[in-house]
Design a protein around this motif. Structure first.
Motif, mmCIF file in Angstrom:
data_model
loop_
_atom_site.group_PDB
_atom_site.id
_atom_site.type_symbol
_atom_site.label_atom_id
_atom_site.label_comp_id
_atom_site.label_asym_id
_atom_site.label_seq_id
_atom_site.Cartn_x
_atom_site.Cartn_y
_atom_site.Cartn_z
ATOM 1 N N GLN A 50 46.167 74.532 16.112
ATOM 2 C CA GLN A 50 47.453 75.159 15.827
ATOM 3 C C GLN A 50 48.542 74.093 15.707
ATOM 4 O OE1 GLN A 50 47.841 78.568 18.704
ATOM 5 N NE2 GLN A 50 47.815 79.697 16.766
ATOM 6 N N ASN B 188 51.927 72.112 14.160
ATOM 7 C CA ASN B 188 53.228 72.473 13.615
ATOM 8 C C ASN B 188 53.124 72.460 12.091
ATOM 9 O OD1 ASN B 188 54.407 72.435 16.245
ATOM 10 N ND2 ASN B 188 54.567 70.210 16.096
ATOM 11 N N VAL B 189 54.053 73.129 11.448
ATOM 12 C CA VAL B 189 54.090 73.147 9.987
ATOM 13 C C VAL B 189 55.527 72.891 9.531
ATOM 14 C CG1 VAL B 189 53.637 74.463 7.883
ATOM 15 C CG2 VAL B 189 52.207 74.831 9.912
ATOM 16 N N TYR C 184 54.596 81.087 17.584
ATOM 17 C CA TYR C 184 55.324 79.968 16.994
ATOM 18 C C TYR C 184 56.826 80.240 16.986
ATOM 19 C CZ TYR C 184 51.406 77.316 14.900
ATOM 20 O OH TYR C 184 50.294 76.538 14.677
ATOM 21 N N LYS D 175 55.813 74.815 19.619
ATOM 22 C CA LYS D 175 54.993 75.004 18.431
ATOM 23 C C LYS D 175 55.893 75.643 17.376
ATOM 24 C CE LYS D 175 51.765 77.893 19.124
ATOM 25 N NZ LYS D 175 50.590 78.656 19.567
ATOM 26 N N CYS E 239 46.045 76.910 10.852
ATOM 27 C CA CYS E 239 46.722 77.130 12.133
ATOM 28 C C CYS E 239 45.990 78.131 13.024
ATOM 29 C CB CYS E 239 48.160 77.600 11.887
ATOM 30 S SG CYS E 239 49.169 76.391 11.017
#
Length: 483
Positions: A23, A25-26, A115, A199, A367
């Motif tokens: 998972q 971060n984006v 998130y 996150k 993710c």
């Protein structure tokens, strides 16, 4: 007992580490009106060192396409993983939530998976879609002019009760954050510092190079406008009569004539402004990436750089987007992860046919998100892990001309085939076949040419796989056709 405790701690550490890796971060840089006018895409004119570095640190997708070459439908398609024909929305004036309140968007799914979700700048086209979907939301800001003569133009327009569309470009000698994309970068940097222990998924919506081409003077000074070539004003021969738009979007600005082709001087000014705007947003990306590295977040953050559609800057004697032409539906896309370094995928180029509607499914897989709905897209993680992997045979887009005519189009990477259909009778009103093997532009419609009958028949079958003749492409479908 001591051995058990050590074993437990070690096991917990590795389980935790694997979960963290699953998972990430984006960070998504979502750019408005950006065609592949970048150094990393082979541009001989664009100065884009920070984007080029991002491409060198990840995978550049050379054949990425949007589902409709206009802001609102394109963005809601990407954010829901559903094609415009599934959503039943093809108009720039229709917000997503006016039609669909039940669909789970990317930020909503990430919210459900724990998130922090952040929207900065232009993400959705409509603010009414944006406001309630994020844990952190920054309002979109308006375009600002600084030169006295331009402020005076706006004052006169306001007095006359006309739309406040000033000149199509400005190069004021101001700091980066005087114009709105500089402030977007500032907000992104401040938010990254606040979220460094959380996150998160963060969309950074940079508005340039959307009109007006307003950027600080120092970015204009990177270029000599006399070095820009005037694009050919030749239109595609035998194109369908509605294939290109009348580019009213540009004509709405105060210094653009309402009729006829633009002269060479104005054309060069606009091309200059477009390039200055691209270099301006490149600098903002550089600042944000520097902060990401300084906060030690780069190692666990997947970065996606993409545009909402392509753009014309004078090609085909046309401007802006709003068509099914290759130059309008093809976009730049770069994806970069630290695992790319481990897999030796950095600096690679993929020619796989991918679509912006694939981003949703890709994020779900990368993710490890739970509770994801069905979508029309397909995860491109296999391409991210093997850029040379064989992939889909076609990519698809649409563009409506009013409520009675729909243009449906497909590409196999070398050819583009388009049909314009009557939405009620399904009659084919016009067809176009263009070759794009080595060129972004194509000036001859080869549909009906006996030398290319086999190519046209093959492309027609590809098109009908997504757009059967007996289905009205204006009407939404209840269930996505792909998982």
């Amino acid at each position: 007992m001591k051995k058990f405790i050590i074993l437990f701690i070690t096991t917990f550490y590795f389980v935790g580490s694997n979960a963290q890796e699953k998972q990430p971060n984006v960070l998504i840089f979502y750019i408005d009106d950006l065609r592949a006018e970048l150094g990393c895409y082979g541009s001989k004119t664009a100065i884009t060192p920070h984007i080029d570095k991002l491409a060198n640190d990840g995978i550049l997708f050379n054949k990425a396409y949007v589902q409709q070459a206009i802001c609102a439908p394109s963005r809601m398609s990407m954010l829901t993983g559903l094609r415009p024909e599934t959503l039943g929305i093809h108009s720039i004036f229709t917000p997503l939530r006016k039609v669909h309140k039940e669909i789970v968007s990317i930020p909503q799914l990430f919210n459900k998976n724990g998130y922090k979700t952040v929207s900065i700048g232009k993400v959705y086209h409509h603010a009414s879609d944006d406001k309630n979907e994020w844990s952190t939301y920054f309002e979109k800001e308006q375009n600002i002019y600084y030169k006295p003569e331009n402020i005076e133009i706006l004052r006169h327009l306001k007095e006359e009760g006309k739309p406040l569309k000033g000149p199509a470009f400005e190069n004021a000698d101001v700091a980066d954050d005087a114009y709105k994309d500089g402030r977007v970068a500032k907000y992104a940097i401040e938010t990254l510092r606040k979220l460094k222990d959380d996150k998160f998924i963060m969309f950074v919506g940079l508005s340039k190079p959307h009109l007006p081409f307003n950027a600080p003077k120092k970015y204009w000074d990177l270029y000599d406008k006399n070095n820009f070539e005037i694009p050919s004003r030749k239109k595609p021969e035998d194109a369908y009569r509605l294939a290109l738009s009348p580019w009213g979007e540009l004509k709405a600005y105060s210094n653009i004539p309402g009729k006829g082709n633009l002269d060479d001087d104005l054309t060069r000014n606009l091309i200059h402004g477009y390039h200055a705007s691209v270099s301006y947003i490149d600098a903002q990306i550089g600042k944000i990436m520097k902060t990401l590295n300084n906060l030690d977040l780069r190692k666990n953050t997947m970065i996606i750089f993409m545009s909402d559609h392509g753009y014309k800057i004078g090609e085909y004697a046309s401007w802006c987007k709003q068509s099914n032409m290759e130059i309008d539906v093809r976009i730049p896309m770069i994806i970069s992860r630290e695992t790319d370094h481990k897999n030796r995928n950095t600096g690679k180029i993929s020619n796989a046919l991918i679509e912006s509607v694939d981003i949703y499914s890709t994020l779900v897989e990368v993710c490890n998100l739970k509770g994801a709905p069905k979508t029309d897209g397909k995860s491109i993680l296999p391409i991210m892990e093997n850029p040379s992997k064989k992939w889909e045979k076609a990519a698809y887009s649409v563009y409506a001309r009013g409520k009675k005519i729909m243009g449906v189009t497909t590409t196999d990477g070398d050819w583009r085939y388009t049909e314009w259909r009557n939405s009620q009778t399904h009659e084919i009103l016009g067809a176009e076949l263009y070759q794009h093997k080595n060129n972004l532009l194509s000036y001859k419609n080869l549909s009906g040419n006996s030398d290319f009958t086999s190519v046209e028949q093959r492309m027609k079958k590809l098109l009908e796989k997504e757009f059967p003749r007996d289905i009205n492409p204006f009407l939404q479908n209840d269930i996505p056709r792909n998982n």
